[in-house]
Write a protein that holds these residues in place. Sequence first.
Motif, PDB file in Angstrom:
ATOM      1  N   GLU A  64       0.820  -1.214   0.000  1.00  0.00           N
ATOM      2  CA  GLU A  64       0.000   0.000   0.000  1.00  0.00           C
ATOM      3  C   GLU A  64       0.853   1.261   0.000  1.00  0.00           C
ATOM      4  OE1 GLU A  64      -3.197  -0.191  -0.443  1.00  0.00           O
ATOM      5  OE2 GLU A  64      -3.061  -2.383  -0.409  1.00  0.00           O
ATOM      6  N   SER A 245       0.027  -2.654 -18.055  1.00  0.00           N
ATOM      7  CA  SER A 245      -1.266  -2.435 -18.692  1.00  0.00           C
ATOM      8  C   SER A 245      -1.967  -3.760 -18.977  1.00  0.00           C
ATOM      9  CB  SER A 245      -1.066  -1.660 -19.991  1.00  0.00           C
ATOM     10  OG  SER A 245      -2.281  -1.534 -20.697  1.00  0.00           O
ATOM     11  N   ASN A 248      -3.323  -5.346 -15.752  1.00  0.00           N
ATOM     12  CA  ASN A 248      -4.500  -4.656 -15.219  1.00  0.00           C
ATOM     13  C   ASN A 248      -5.758  -4.912 -16.047  1.00  0.00           C
ATOM     14  OD1 ASN A 248      -3.512  -3.394 -12.868  1.00  0.00           O
ATOM     15  ND2 ASN A 248      -2.477  -1.842 -14.086  1.00  0.00           N
ATOM     16  N   GLN A 249      -5.608  -5.466 -17.233  1.00  0.00           N
ATOM     17  CA  GLN A 249      -6.774  -5.819 -18.053  1.00  0.00           C
ATOM     18  C   GLN A 249      -7.290  -7.218 -17.746  1.00  0.00           C
ATOM     19  OE1 GLN A 249      -6.140  -4.992 -22.279  1.00  0.00           O
ATOM     20  NE2 GLN A 249      -4.774  -3.300 -21.746  1.00  0.00           N
ATOM     21  N   LYS A 251      -9.014 -10.112 -15.556  1.00  0.00           N
ATOM     22  CA  LYS A 251     -10.039 -10.178 -14.530  1.00  0.00           C
ATOM     23  C   LYS A 251      -9.428 -10.642 -13.208  1.00  0.00           C
ATOM     24  CE  LYS A 251     -14.564 -12.196 -13.472  1.00  0.00           C
ATOM     25  NZ  LYS A 251     -15.636 -13.104 -13.945  1.00  0.00           N
ATOM     26  N   VAL A 253      -7.119  -9.205 -11.461  1.00  0.00           N
ATOM     27  CA  VAL A 253      -5.698  -8.883 -11.307  1.00  0.00           C
ATOM     28  C   VAL A 253      -5.525  -7.371 -11.303  1.00  0.00           C
ATOM     29  CG1 VAL A 253      -3.388  -9.099 -12.294  1.00  0.00           C
ATOM     30  CG2 VAL A 253      -4.999 -11.011 -12.454  1.00  0.00           C
ATOM     31  N   SER A 254      -4.714  -6.873 -10.398  1.00  0.00           N
ATOM     32  CA  SER A 254      -4.354  -5.455 -10.392  1.00  0.00           C
ATOM     33  C   SER A 254      -2.855  -5.348 -10.182  1.00  0.00           C
ATOM     34  CB  SER A 254      -5.097  -4.700  -9.287  1.00  0.00           C
ATOM     35  OG  SER A 254      -4.738  -5.192  -8.005  1.00  0.00           O
ATOM     36  N   CYS A 255      -2.269  -4.289 -10.734  1.00  0.00           N
ATOM     37  CA  CYS A 255      -0.817  -4.134 -10.640  1.00  0.00           C
ATOM     38  C   CYS A 255      -0.452  -2.657 -10.631  1.00  0.00           C
ATOM     39  CB  CYS A 255      -0.136  -4.841 -11.814  1.00  0.00           C
ATOM     40  SG  CYS A 255       1.666  -4.848 -11.719  1.00  0.00           S
ATOM     41  N   ASP A 256       0.364  -2.254  -9.660  1.00  0.00           N
ATOM     42  CA  ASP A 256       0.869  -0.888  -9.629  1.00  0.00           C
ATOM     43  C   ASP A 256       1.895  -0.695 -10.736  1.00  0.00           C
ATOM     44  OD1 ASP A 256      -0.677  -0.295  -7.419  1.00  0.00           O
ATOM     45  OD2 ASP A 256       0.902  -0.840  -5.993  1.00  0.00           O
ATOM     46  N   PRO A 266       1.959  -8.170  -9.545  1.00  0.00           N
ATOM     47  CA  PRO A 266       0.493  -8.056  -9.558  1.00  0.00           C
ATOM     48  C   PRO A 266      -0.145  -8.633  -8.297  1.00  0.00           C
ATOM     49  CG  PRO A 266       1.189  -9.912 -10.875  1.00  0.00           C
ATOM     50  CD  PRO A 266       2.440  -9.247 -10.412  1.00  0.00           C
ATOM     51  N   ARG A 267      -1.306  -8.105  -7.991  1.00  0.00           N
ATOM     52  CA  ARG A 267      -2.165  -8.677  -6.930  1.00  0.00           C
ATOM     53  C   ARG A 267      -3.253  -9.491  -7.605  1.00  0.00           C
ATOM     54  NH1 ARG A 267      -4.241  -7.366  -1.657  1.00  0.00           N
ATOM     55  NH2 ARG A 267      -2.737  -5.661  -1.467  1.00  0.00           N
TER      56      ARG A 267
END
Length: 268
Positions: A64, A245, A248-249, A251, A253-256, A266-267
């Motif tokens: 975070e 990018s 982050n596309q 499903k 999955v998110s990534c700073d 990635p998370r």
Amino acid sequence: MLLPPRYTPCTPQDGASPAVHYMMEMLIRTPSDSFLVPIPQYPLYSATLVLYGGQLVPYELDEEAGWGLNMEHLQAQITSAQQRGLCVRGIVVINPGNPTGQCLSKENQQDIVRFCEQHNLVLIADEVYQANIYADNCSFFSFKQVVREMNSECPLVSLHSTSKGFVGECGRRGGYMEVINFPADVHEQILKLASINLCPNVSGQICCTLMMTPPEEGQPSYDLYVQERDAVLGSLARRAATLVSGLNQLKGVSCDAAGGALYASPRI
């Protein structure tokens, strides 16, 4: 007696990894000796701790806070280790991060130096990705610069390598460690330990020299050097942005954004 500030010898190595072996072998005395090591981490550190009979004290990087170091968490980890009878000898900080891709703020680095002063820790700064900075809001500051600006006597081992950045590649083994704020007799022991292997490979030493003393403006090769440097680093920056990018596309999955190094975390 500490060596004078201007006398900060760099010990050339076959990459940064042998330097980690030297320092762990020298600093680990008994099975109760331990090091704070980041999680997630490059496994070199946990493996060398096991090899030389020490113990790992893990500290979690704070996602975070851009994968920075949380001082309260560090304090809790060192307190827990001491309560278990461990002697924490030092802390490993990888900046820019492997495998988290962060670039620490100078304020966070200053907190880390103060933490090392408070607990008499050796700071091992793995800075092999210092040339790989991609985010516009990120800047690399060496721990040596931070220690000097703070007039700190924190014992520091700074690692660098030609196999990262843009000068060489992973098969081109060259690097060095710079040891500052260590007593003169400890420097002598480091030199003895390094001398067992006679010398690092010649091509690695040549690459280190080229990395540390690049062409200057006005010299015949300067324009070509800048062109090739910017091409390699620009390509890496574009690939970092493409990877983040794409992640982050997906499903779930998110990534700073990747601030530096060669990694994105990635998370899921």
